[in-house]
Design a protein around this motif. Sequence first.
Motif, PDB file in Angstrom:
ATOM      1  N   ILE A 134      65.282  61.045  68.388  1.00 27.24           N
ATOM      2  CA  ILE A 134      66.232  61.603  68.955  1.00 27.24           C
ATOM      3  C   ILE A 134      66.739  61.204  68.769  1.00 27.24           C
ATOM      4  CG2 ILE A 134      66.376  63.299  71.077  1.00 27.24           C
ATOM      5  CD1 ILE A 134      63.460  63.552  71.389  1.00 27.24           C
ATOM      6  N   GLU A 154      70.558  63.541  61.387  1.00 27.08           N
ATOM      7  CA  GLU A 154      69.361  63.791  60.917  1.00 27.08           C
ATOM      8  C   GLU A 154      69.355  63.360  59.429  1.00 27.08           C
ATOM      9  OE1 GLU A 154      66.713  68.275  60.164  1.00 27.08           O
ATOM     10  OE2 GLU A 154      68.603  68.262  60.863  1.00 27.08           O
ATOM     11  N   SER A 194      59.637  69.335  74.374  1.00 26.00           N
ATOM     12  CA  SER A 194      59.019  70.358  73.589  1.00 26.00           C
ATOM     13  C   SER A 194      58.234  71.322  73.279  1.00 26.00           C
ATOM     14  CB  SER A 194      59.077  69.551  71.769  1.00 26.00           C
ATOM     15  OG  SER A 194      57.773  69.267  71.960  1.00 26.00           O
ATOM     16  N   GLN A 249      57.248  69.781  61.381  1.00 28.67           N
ATOM     17  CA  GLN A 249      58.887  69.923  62.350  1.00 28.67           C
ATOM     18  C   GLN A 249      59.059  69.479  63.993  1.00 28.67           C
ATOM     19  OE1 GLN A 249      61.221  71.458  60.910  1.00 28.67           O
ATOM     20  NE2 GLN A 249      59.650  71.796  59.681  1.00 28.67           N
ATOM     21  N   LYS A 250      58.332  69.288  64.864  1.00 30.45           N
ATOM     22  CA  LYS A 250      57.939  67.796  65.427  1.00 30.45           C
ATOM     23  C   LYS A 250      58.231  66.448  65.471  1.00 30.45           C
ATOM     24  CE  LYS A 250      56.393  65.907  69.347  1.00 30.45           C
ATOM     25  NZ  LYS A 250      55.526  65.443  70.413  1.00 30.45           N
ATOM     26  N   ARG A 302      62.025  65.608  64.611  1.00 28.61           N
ATOM     27  CA  ARG A 302      63.109  65.533  65.657  1.00 28.61           C
ATOM     28  C   ARG A 302      63.499  64.134  65.727  1.00 28.61           C
ATOM     29  NH1 ARG A 302      61.038  70.433  69.778  1.00 28.61           N
ATOM     30  NH2 ARG A 302      61.269  71.986  67.700  1.00 28.61           N
TER      31      ARG A 302
END
Length: 163
Positions: free
Chosen positions: A76, A80, A128, A69-70, A73
């Motif tokens: 940034i 997506e 995060s 999940q990290k 991202r």
Amino acid sequence: MLQYQWAEDDFDLPFGAVQLGASEPCSGNKYVMYHGTTKRNAQAIRSKGFRQSADGMLGRGVYLSRNLQKASRYPIDHPESDRAVIKVVVDVGKVIVINRQRHPLQKTWHDHGYDTAWVPPGCGMVKSGLEENCVWDPERIKIINVINPLPVQNPCGCAWGYK
């Protein structure tokens, strides 16, 4: 607005590799990790391999996370739908824990015989709050596959729950 899901097949764990965990990576082990990038860069990495970044929080190296999940991202501020996550197995070699800003070896860990620098989750170094790894030698990284985001529809068939 279309939403995306990041999923993988947990059953394709390479022999001798260890799956996700929040504990410190042990020197000499192999771990499944993830690298978030664009779809275009993922194709280039697949064909030519990883290269060290010129600099970063931990200096030169390849930045990875054991958290899918990290990794999903990144990059940034990039759409997506055009991101990809490269799933890899990493022989971490000798690992050092870098658990605070201005650590004396924060950017020079490799000069002291370490192969991987690990930032633990929740130590205040990563916005995060999730863990991060920096691997000096790209040859320690073997690509397993590329994970692309899967578009998913909200159960109501509408964006943000509105009809």
